[in-house]
Write a protein that holds these residues in place. Structure first.
Motif, PDB file in Angstrom:
ATOM      1  N   VAL A 147       7.541  17.797  54.604  1.00  0.00           N
ATOM      2  CA  VAL A 147       6.658  18.019  55.760  1.00  0.00           C
ATOM      3  C   VAL A 147       5.624  16.898  55.849  1.00  0.00           C
ATOM      4  CG1 VAL A 147       6.950  20.523  55.645  1.00  0.00           C
ATOM      5  CG2 VAL A 147       5.055  19.446  54.416  1.00  0.00           C
ATOM      6  N   ASP A 148       4.991  16.779  57.004  1.00  0.00           N
ATOM      7  CA  ASP A 148       4.057  15.684  57.258  1.00  0.00           C
ATOM      8  C   ASP A 148       2.595  16.062  57.056  1.00  0.00           C
ATOM      9  OD1 ASP A 148       6.109  13.922  57.968  1.00  0.00           O
ATOM     10  OD2 ASP A 148       6.134  14.677  60.028  1.00  0.00           O
ATOM     11  N   ASP A 149       2.275  17.338  57.202  1.00  0.00           N
ATOM     12  CA  ASP A 149       0.877  17.762  57.215  1.00  0.00           C
ATOM     13  C   ASP A 149       0.463  18.234  55.829  1.00  0.00           C
ATOM     14  OD1 ASP A 149      -1.607  18.924  57.666  1.00  0.00           O
ATOM     15  OD2 ASP A 149      -1.046  19.703  59.639  1.00  0.00           O
ATOM     16  N   ALA A 150      -0.128  17.330  55.036  1.00  0.00           N
ATOM     17  CA  ALA A 150      -0.510  17.658  53.664  1.00  0.00           C
ATOM     18  C   ALA A 150      -1.605  18.716  53.622  1.00  0.00           C
ATOM     19  CB  ALA A 150      -0.963  16.399  52.925  1.00  0.00           C
ATOM     20  N   VAL A 363      -5.391  10.827  41.161  1.00  0.00           N
ATOM     21  CA  VAL A 363      -4.778  11.198  42.440  1.00  0.00           C
ATOM     22  C   VAL A 363      -5.814  11.939  43.284  1.00  0.00           C
ATOM     23  CG1 VAL A 363      -2.943  12.524  43.531  1.00  0.00           C
ATOM     24  CG2 VAL A 363      -2.486  11.269  41.414  1.00  0.00           C
ATOM     25  N   TYR A 364      -5.996  11.477  44.522  1.00  0.00           N
ATOM     26  CA  TYR A 364      -7.017  12.064  45.389  1.00  0.00           C
ATOM     27  C   TYR A 364      -6.481  12.125  46.826  1.00  0.00           C
ATOM     28  CZ  TYR A 364      -8.450   7.535  47.466  1.00  0.00           C
ATOM     29  OH  TYR A 364      -8.499   6.355  48.169  1.00  0.00           O
ATOM     30  N   PRO A 365      -7.147  12.853  47.726  1.00  0.00           N
ATOM     31  CA  PRO A 365      -6.595  13.050  49.076  1.00  0.00           C
ATOM     32  C   PRO A 365      -6.932  11.947  50.064  1.00  0.00           C
ATOM     33  CG  PRO A 365      -8.520  14.424  48.791  1.00  0.00           C
ATOM     34  CD  PRO A 365      -8.287  13.763  47.458  1.00  0.00           C
ATOM     35  N   ARG A 382      -0.379  10.907  48.949  1.00  0.00           N
ATOM     36  CA  ARG A 382       0.750  10.538  49.796  1.00  0.00           C
ATOM     37  C   ARG A 382       1.575   9.387  49.209  1.00  0.00           C
ATOM     38  NH1 ARG A 382       3.905  13.016  53.405  1.00  0.00           N
ATOM     39  NH2 ARG A 382       2.693  14.401  54.715  1.00  0.00           N
ATOM     40  N   ALA A 383       0.956   8.579  48.343  1.00  0.00           N
ATOM     41  CA  ALA A 383       1.664   7.438  47.770  1.00  0.00           C
ATOM     42  C   ALA A 383       2.735   7.864  46.778  1.00  0.00           C
ATOM     43  CB  ALA A 383       0.675   6.489  47.084  1.00  0.00           C
TER      44      ALA A 383
END
Length: 430
Positions: A147-150, A363-365, A382-383
């Motif tokens: 999905v695209d919407d984290a 890891v962060y948003p 996302r990476a």
């Protein structure tokens, strides 16, 4: 798709390329594949892309006619060719012995895809009867690869009907019903004999322990039972893929280190429902927001990286590492921060030195990747994903560890390894 006033987009709208590729790869290698996980994560939907429902090669053991046909399993299965799907296989663990007979025949013309929730009987039968013949794939909810919407994925969780619901209220209603059905029907069907109100209360307690070291004494006192009983409840929820236990790493450092596992609810949406968090705005104001995001991000990392080993590390002096992944002798550390711009901490330097980490990723948003110190780097969640061409991104999961295929049962990762007593990959956070 409608159910009363409840509206939801069809889960079939979403392709799940990683999960589908994992299943196809396993079926190419092994005569039997078990796709296991909690209810309603899309196991049946995915299997229907291989064998249509109603086909002679499809057996749903919650369908009385299919269950009656498999009451004589050798007669029902021995003439079939191609891929055979058996859904809700946890209802008939005795089938595994028959499957071994069919698989070992020199003229075997069928391969078997088994769908089900975990249970002690399922774990034991598969390990004993199909050792060396079965690969096990865990099916969870949606990931960032699907999905695209984290932010929606974090807020609503990964169960397809929760994520795809038309509104936050519909999503929350679905999760409330799922929790109720789990404690009233699903866990008792798997063999856990305990009052539904007690299980619901215990699950809610675990939500408040999310990201913390497990201590059986307090839940036992609150429920009025002994500590062995609450450990049994915890193990059952773990075996049902609803709880993750992340075990502690013990290094010979001459330091007092934490030895209890950390507890995580595996689905962030269920966590928010049990904590009474109504929507995204309430989530960001909640004192468990940081722990929630860490558990969500940790689950994404583990499901995408699939490391050989996963642990957390903490000392009683306060140094800690949220996630230690080991792959081929390499040690990669991961910290999770709900922050716009995370910075390096003394604890990170201690972890890099004491654990001999090759790299430590924070890891962060956010959106930007940048160095924090020698061997320490801030990386957007996302990476983690491969690029559009399917190549690994420059991320901790993809660059440092890569993705891995499921293990064959006789190489030490049997279905039994999903059991709580031996589960080592789990969750982490304070």
């Amino acid at each position: 798709m409608k159910s009363g006033n409840f509206k939801v987009k069809s889960p079939t709208m979403f392709d799940r390329p990683q999960l589908r590729a994992a299943v196809l790869g396993a079926l190419a290698r092994s005569p039997a594949v078990a796709l296991v996980g909690p209810r309603q994560v899309g196991k049946t939907t995915l299997a229907r892309t291989f064998v249509p429902p109603g086909a002679s090669n499809w057996f749903d053991l919650e369908d009385p006619e299919a269950a009656a046909a498999l009451s004589r399993p050798l007669t029902a299965l021995q003439g079939l060719r191609g891929l055979v799907v058996i859904d809700e296989v946890q209802h008939a663990p005795e089938l595994f012995k028959v499957l071994r007979v069919l698989i070992d025949r020199p003229d075997a013309a069928a391969r078997f895809l088994l769908l089900g929730s975990a249970s002690p009987a399922l774990l034991r039968q598969s390990a004993e009867s199909l050792a060396g013949r079965i690969e096990v794939i865990e099916a969870g909810g949606f990931t960032l690869a699907d999905v695209d919407d984290a932010h929606r994925l974090w807020t609503r969780g990964g169960f397809p009907r929760s994520y795809l619901a038309a509104s936050d209220d519909d999503s929350r209603s679905w999760r409330q019903a799922f929790i109720r059905t789990t404690v009233e029907r699903d866990l008792p069907q798997l063999g856990l004999n305990a009052p539904a109100p007690a299980l619901h209360r215990f699950w809610s307690m675990l939500a408040h322990y999310h990201g913390q070291a497990w201590n059986a004494a307090e839940p036992a006192r609150s429920l009025g039972v002994n500590e062995s009983t609450v450990r049994r409840y915890l193990d059952w929820l773990t075996q049902a893929y609803l709880i993750r236990q992340l075990q502690p790493w013990h290094a010979n450092l001459g330091k007092r280190q934490v030895k209890a596992p950390k507890i995580y609810l595996r689905d962030s949406g269920l966590l928010h429902t049990l904590l009474g968090i109504a929507d995204a705005a309430a989530l960001l104001r909640h004192p468990k927001a940081g722990a929630s995001w860490e558990g969500f991000a940790l689950d994404q990392v583990l499901r995408i990286a699939q490391p050989d080993e996963a642990w957390f590390w903490a000392t009683h002096a306060g140094a800690e590492l949220d996630l230690l992944m080991i792959e081929g002798g390499r040690r990669i550390g991961v910290e999770f921060k709900l922050s716009d711009a995370p910075s390096v901490t003394r604890s990170m330097h201690i972890a890099v030195a004491d654990l001999a980490l090759e790299r430590l990723y924070v890891v962060y948003p956010g959106r930007r990747r940048y160095a924090l110190a020698d061997r320490i780097e801030a990386v957007p969640l996302r990476a983690l994903l491969p690029d559009d061409a399917g190549n690994p991104s420059q991320a901790p999961a993809a660059q440092s560890l890569g993705t891995r295929r499921p293990r064959v049962a006789d190489r030490g990762r049997t279905l039994q390894a999903s059991g709580a007593a031996v589960q080592r990959t789990g969750a982490a956070k304070r």
